[in-house]
Design a protein around this motif. Structure first.
Motif, PDB file in Angstrom:
ATOM      1  N   GLN A  60       0.831  -1.206   0.000  1.00 19.41           N
ATOM      2  CA  GLN A  60       0.000   0.000   0.000  1.00 19.41           C
ATOM      3  C   GLN A  60       0.867   1.258   0.000  1.00 19.41           C
ATOM      4  O   GLN A  60       0.535   2.244  -0.666  1.00 19.41           O
ATOM      5  CB  GLN A  60      -0.929   0.008   1.214  1.00 19.41           C
ATOM      6  N   LYS A  61       1.969   1.223   0.720  1.00 20.09           N
ATOM      7  CA  LYS A  61       2.870   2.377   0.755  1.00 20.09           C
ATOM      8  C   LYS A  61       3.494   2.620  -0.612  1.00 20.09           C
ATOM      9  O   LYS A  61       3.605   3.769  -1.045  1.00 20.09           O
ATOM     10  CB  LYS A  61       3.954   2.193   1.823  1.00 20.09           C
ATOM     11  N   ILE A  62       3.881   1.559  -1.290  1.00 17.57           N
ATOM     12  CA  ILE A  62       4.455   1.712  -2.634  1.00 17.57           C
ATOM     13  C   ILE A  62       3.417   2.327  -3.571  1.00 17.57           C
ATOM     14  O   ILE A  62       3.734   3.239  -4.348  1.00 17.57           O
ATOM     15  CB  ILE A  62       4.961   0.356  -3.184  1.00 17.57           C
ATOM     16  N   HIS A  63       2.166   1.858  -3.495  1.00 18.27           N
ATOM     17  CA  HIS A  63       1.106   2.415  -4.341  1.00 18.27           C
ATOM     18  C   HIS A  63       0.902   3.904  -4.054  1.00 18.27           C
ATOM     19  O   HIS A  63       0.734   4.708  -4.973  1.00 18.27           O
ATOM     20  CB  HIS A  63      -0.202   1.650  -4.161  1.00 18.27           C
ATOM     21  N   ALA A  64       0.926   4.283  -2.770  1.00 17.03           N
ATOM     22  CA  ALA A  64       0.773   5.699  -2.403  1.00 17.03           C
ATOM     23  C   ALA A  64       1.948   6.517  -2.929  1.00 17.03           C
ATOM     24  O   ALA A  64       1.761   7.620  -3.453  1.00 17.03           O
ATOM     25  CB  ALA A  64       0.645   5.843  -0.891  1.00 17.03           C
ATOM     26  N   LEU A  65       3.154   5.981  -2.808  1.00 15.60           N
ATOM     27  CA  LEU A  65       4.341   6.681  -3.316  1.00 15.60           C
ATOM     28  C   LEU A  65       4.270   6.858  -4.830  1.00 15.60           C
ATOM     29  O   LEU A  65       4.599   7.931  -5.355  1.00 15.60           O
ATOM     30  CB  LEU A  65       5.612   5.912  -2.935  1.00 15.60           C
ATOM     31  N   VAL A  66       3.833   5.820  -5.540  1.00 18.05           N
ATOM     32  CA  VAL A  66       3.706   5.898  -7.001  1.00 18.05           C
ATOM     33  C   VAL A  66       2.675   6.966  -7.372  1.00 18.05           C
ATOM     34  O   VAL A  66       2.874   7.744  -8.317  1.00 18.05           O
ATOM     35  CB  VAL A  66       3.360   4.515  -7.608  1.00 18.05           C
ATOM     36  N   ALA A  67       1.595   7.030  -6.596  1.00 21.18           N
ATOM     37  CA  ALA A  67       0.569   8.054  -6.849  1.00 21.18           C
ATOM     38  C   ALA A  67       1.128   9.463  -6.638  1.00 21.18           C
ATOM     39  O   ALA A  67       0.630  10.423  -7.237  1.00 21.18           O
ATOM     40  CB  ALA A  67      -0.640   7.818  -5.939  1.00 21.18           C
ATOM     41  N   MET A  68       2.175   9.567  -5.829  1.00 22.34           N
ATOM     42  CA  MET A  68       2.815  10.863  -5.587  1.00 22.34           C
ATOM     43  C   MET A  68       3.873  11.182  -6.630  1.00 22.34           C
ATOM     44  O   MET A  68       4.450  12.262  -6.628  1.00 22.34           O
ATOM     45  CB  MET A  68       3.466  10.869  -4.193  1.00 22.34           C
ATOM     46  N   GLY A  69       4.169  10.219  -7.520  1.00 22.19           N
ATOM     47  CA  GLY A  69       5.160  10.446  -8.574  1.00 22.19           C
ATOM     48  C   GLY A  69       6.451   9.673  -8.412  1.00 22.19           C
ATOM     49  O   GLY A  69       7.372   9.818  -9.214  1.00 22.19           O
ATOM     50  N   PHE A  70       6.533   8.842  -7.386  1.00 17.30           N
ATOM     51  CA  PHE A  70       7.741   8.037  -7.156  1.00 17.30           C
ATOM     52  C   PHE A  70       7.820   6.906  -8.160  1.00 17.30           C
ATOM     53  O   PHE A  70       6.833   6.272  -8.490  1.00 17.30           O
ATOM     54  CB  PHE A  70       7.708   7.472  -5.731  1.00 17.30           C
ATOM     55  N   PRO A  77      12.969   5.367  -1.451  1.00 18.35           N
ATOM     56  CA  PRO A  77      11.799   6.237  -1.288  1.00 18.35           C
ATOM     57  C   PRO A  77      12.047   7.411  -0.344  1.00 18.35           C
ATOM     58  O   PRO A  77      11.485   8.493  -0.537  1.00 18.35           O
ATOM     59  CB  PRO A  77      10.732   5.304  -0.697  1.00 18.35           C
ATOM     60  N   SER A  78      12.896   7.229   0.664  1.00 16.24           N
ATOM     61  CA  SER A  78      13.132   8.320   1.607  1.00 16.24           C
ATOM     62  C   SER A  78      13.776   9.517   0.909  1.00 16.24           C
ATOM     63  O   SER A  78      13.487  10.663   1.246  1.00 16.24           O
ATOM     64  CB  SER A  78      13.976   7.860   2.791  1.00 16.24           C
ATOM     65  N   ARG A  79      14.625   9.247  -0.063  1.00 17.34           N
ATOM     66  CA  ARG A  79      15.251  10.329  -0.826  1.00 17.34           C
ATOM     67  C   ARG A  79      14.203  11.095  -1.627  1.00 17.34           C
ATOM     68  O   ARG A  79      14.231  12.322  -1.701  1.00 17.34           O
ATOM     69  CB  ARG A  79      16.311   9.752  -1.759  1.00 17.34           C
ATOM     70  N   PHE A  80      13.271  10.341  -2.222  1.00 14.48           N
ATOM     71  CA  PHE A  80      12.178  10.961  -2.986  1.00 14.48           C
ATOM     72  C   PHE A  80      11.332  11.852  -2.073  1.00 14.48           C
ATOM     73  O   PHE A  80      11.013  12.989  -2.418  1.00 14.48           O
ATOM     74  CB  PHE A  80      11.303   9.873  -3.628  1.00 14.48           C
ATOM     75  N   ILE A  81      10.989  11.343  -0.891  1.00 16.19           N
ATOM     76  CA  ILE A  81      10.156  12.099   0.051  1.00 16.19           C
ATOM     77  C   ILE A  81      10.887  13.358   0.514  1.00 16.19           C
ATOM     78  O   ILE A  81      10.306  14.442   0.560  1.00 16.19           O
ATOM     79  CB  ILE A  81       9.769  11.208   1.256  1.00 16.19           C
ATOM     80  N   ARG A  82      12.163  13.222   0.824  1.00 16.32           N
ATOM     81  CA  ARG A  82      12.946  14.380   1.278  1.00 16.32           C
ATOM     82  C   ARG A  82      13.091  15.405   0.168  1.00 16.32           C
ATOM     83  O   ARG A  82      12.937  16.609   0.407  1.00 16.32           O
ATOM     84  CB  ARG A  82      14.317  13.930   1.767  1.00 16.32           C
ATOM     85  N   SER A  83      13.359  14.944  -1.054  1.00  9.80           N
ATOM     86  CA  SER A  83      13.533  15.885  -2.166  1.00  9.80           C
ATOM     87  C   SER A  83      12.233  16.607  -2.515  1.00  9.80           C
ATOM     88  O   SER A  83      12.261  17.702  -3.064  1.00  9.80           O
ATOM     89  CB  SER A  83      14.084  15.170  -3.403  1.00  9.80           C
ATOM     90  N   ASP A  88       7.244  16.455   7.265  1.00 10.22           N
ATOM     91  CA  ASP A  88       6.481  15.642   8.221  1.00 10.22           C
ATOM     92  C   ASP A  88       6.481  14.174   7.799  1.00 10.22           C
ATOM     93  O   ASP A  88       6.668  13.276   8.622  1.00 10.22           O
ATOM     94  CB  ASP A  88       5.030  16.132   8.321  1.00 10.22           C
ATOM     95  N   LEU A  89       6.282  13.958   6.512  1.00  8.70           N
ATOM     96  CA  LEU A  89       6.265  12.599   5.975  1.00  8.70           C
ATOM     97  C   LEU A  89       7.649  11.962   6.094  1.00  8.70           C
ATOM     98  O   LEU A  89       7.771  10.793   6.465  1.00  8.70           O
ATOM     99  CB  LEU A  89       5.795  12.621   4.520  1.00  8.70           C
ATOM    100  N   TYR A  90       8.676  12.746   5.820  1.00  9.44           N
ATOM    101  CA  TYR A  90      10.046  12.241   5.922  1.00  9.44           C
ATOM    102  C   TYR A  90      10.366  11.827   7.364  1.00  9.44           C
ATOM    103  O   TYR A  90      10.986  10.788   7.597  1.00  9.44           O
ATOM    104  CB  TYR A  90      11.044  13.290   5.430  1.00  9.44           C
ATOM    105  N   ALA A  91       9.918  12.632   8.333  1.00 10.90           N
ATOM    106  CA  ALA A  91      10.159  12.305   9.742  1.00 10.90           C
ATOM    107  C   ALA A  91       9.467  10.996  10.122  1.00 10.90           C
ATOM    108  O   ALA A  91      10.051  10.156  10.816  1.00 10.90           O
ATOM    109  CB  ALA A  91       9.671  13.447  10.641  1.00 10.90           C
ATOM    110  N   LEU A  92       8.233  10.819   9.643  1.00 14.93           N
ATOM    111  CA  LEU A  92       7.525   9.554   9.903  1.00 14.93           C
ATOM    112  C   LEU A  92       8.254   8.376   9.260  1.00 14.93           C
ATOM    113  O   LEU A  92       8.383   7.304   9.852  1.00 14.93           O
ATOM    114  CB  LEU A  92       6.091   9.623   9.361  1.00 14.93           C
ATOM    115  N   TRP A  93       8.713   8.575   8.018  1.00 12.72           N
ATOM    116  CA  TRP A  93       9.427   7.520   7.294  1.00 12.72           C
ATOM    117  C   TRP A  93      10.681   7.118   8.064  1.00 12.72           C
ATOM    118  O   TRP A  93      10.962   5.936   8.248  1.00 12.72           O
ATOM    119  CB  TRP A  93       9.788   7.990   5.881  1.00 12.72           C
ATOM    120  N   GLN A  94      11.433   8.110   8.549  1.00 11.10           N
ATOM    121  CA  GLN A  94      12.663   7.841   9.294  1.00 11.10           C
ATOM    122  C   GLN A  94      12.369   7.127  10.610  1.00 11.10           C
ATOM    123  O   GLN A  94      13.091   6.210  10.998  1.00 11.10           O
ATOM    124  CB  GLN A  94      13.428   9.145   9.551  1.00 11.10           C
ATOM    125  N   GLU A  95      11.303   7.552  11.293  1.00 13.03           N
ATOM    126  CA  GLU A  95      10.942   6.920  12.561  1.00 13.03           C
ATOM    127  C   GLU A  95      10.571   5.450  12.343  1.00 13.03           C
ATOM    128  O   GLU A  95      11.003   4.569  13.088  1.00 13.03           O
ATOM    129  CB  GLU A  95       9.771   7.663  13.217  1.00 13.03           C
TER     130      GLU A  95
END
Length: 156
Positions: A60-70, A77-83, A88-95
C-alpha cells in the motif's frame, strides 16, 4: 493530496505495530532465557501476525508513493520524500525505518539465542544417547570440533 495522507496513516500504523513488535521481541527474549515454551508459542504467533500486517502495508505504501510520482526503479523512497520537501512525511518515514531496524536487531539477537539453545540441546541429547564418545575442542572460529588424529597437537 490524498496519497500523502494515506502514506502518513500507513506509516503511523507501521510505527505503532513496530513498537508492539519490539515489545513482543523483548518478551520473546525473556521466554527464551526462562524456557517458557507455551508463552513462546503464543508470542511467535503474535509476531508473525504483526509482520504479515506490516508486509501487507508495504504494498500500500508503494502504491501511495507511485501516486505521488515516485518511480520504484529510481531508488530509495526516503530520498524521494525528502527531495519533495515533505518534512512531516520524511520524519515519519525515518521513525518507521529506525523502529524496523531496532526490531530486526532484536530478532537477530533472539535468533542467536535460539541457535545457541539448539546447539546446547543437541549436545545434551548426544550425551544422553551416549553418542558423545569423541572429545570436542573449540576450533579457530570458536566452534566445537571433534578431536581426531588430524587435530592432535602433539603425541608422546
Amino acid at each position: 493530496m490524498a496519497a500523502i495522507d494515506d502514506l502518513k496513516n500507513l506509516l503511523s500504523l507501521d510505527i505503532r505495530q513496530l513498537e508492539t513488535l519490539a515489545e513482543t521481541l523483548h518478551k520473546e527474549k525473556s521466554c527464551l532465557s526462562g524456557s517458557d515454551t507455551k508463552t513462546l508459542d503464543t508470542l511467535t504467533r503474535e509476531k508473525n501476525a504483526v509482520l504479515e500486517e506490516i508486509r501487507g502495508r508495504a504494498k500500500q505504501k508503494i502504491h501511495a508513493l507511485v501516486a505521488m510520482g515516485f518511480r520504484p526503479e529510481s531508488g530509495d523512497p526516503s530520498r524521494f520524500i525528502r527531495s519533495a520537501g515533505l518534512n512531516d512525511l520524511y520524519a515519519l518515514w525515518q521513525e518507521a525505518d529506525t523502529k524496523l531496524r531496532e526490531c530486526h536487531m532484536l530478532n537477530e539477537n533472539n535468533g542467536r539465542i535460539i541457535n545457541h539453545l539448539q546447539k546446547r540441546l543437541t549436545r545434551l541429547t548426544d550425551i544422553f544417547r551416549g553418542a558423545s564418545g569423541q572429545q570436542k575442542l573449540y576450533g579457530a572460529k570458536g566452534q566445537h570440533t571433534t578431536v581426531s588424529n588430524r587435530t592432535v597437537l602433539a603425541s608422546a
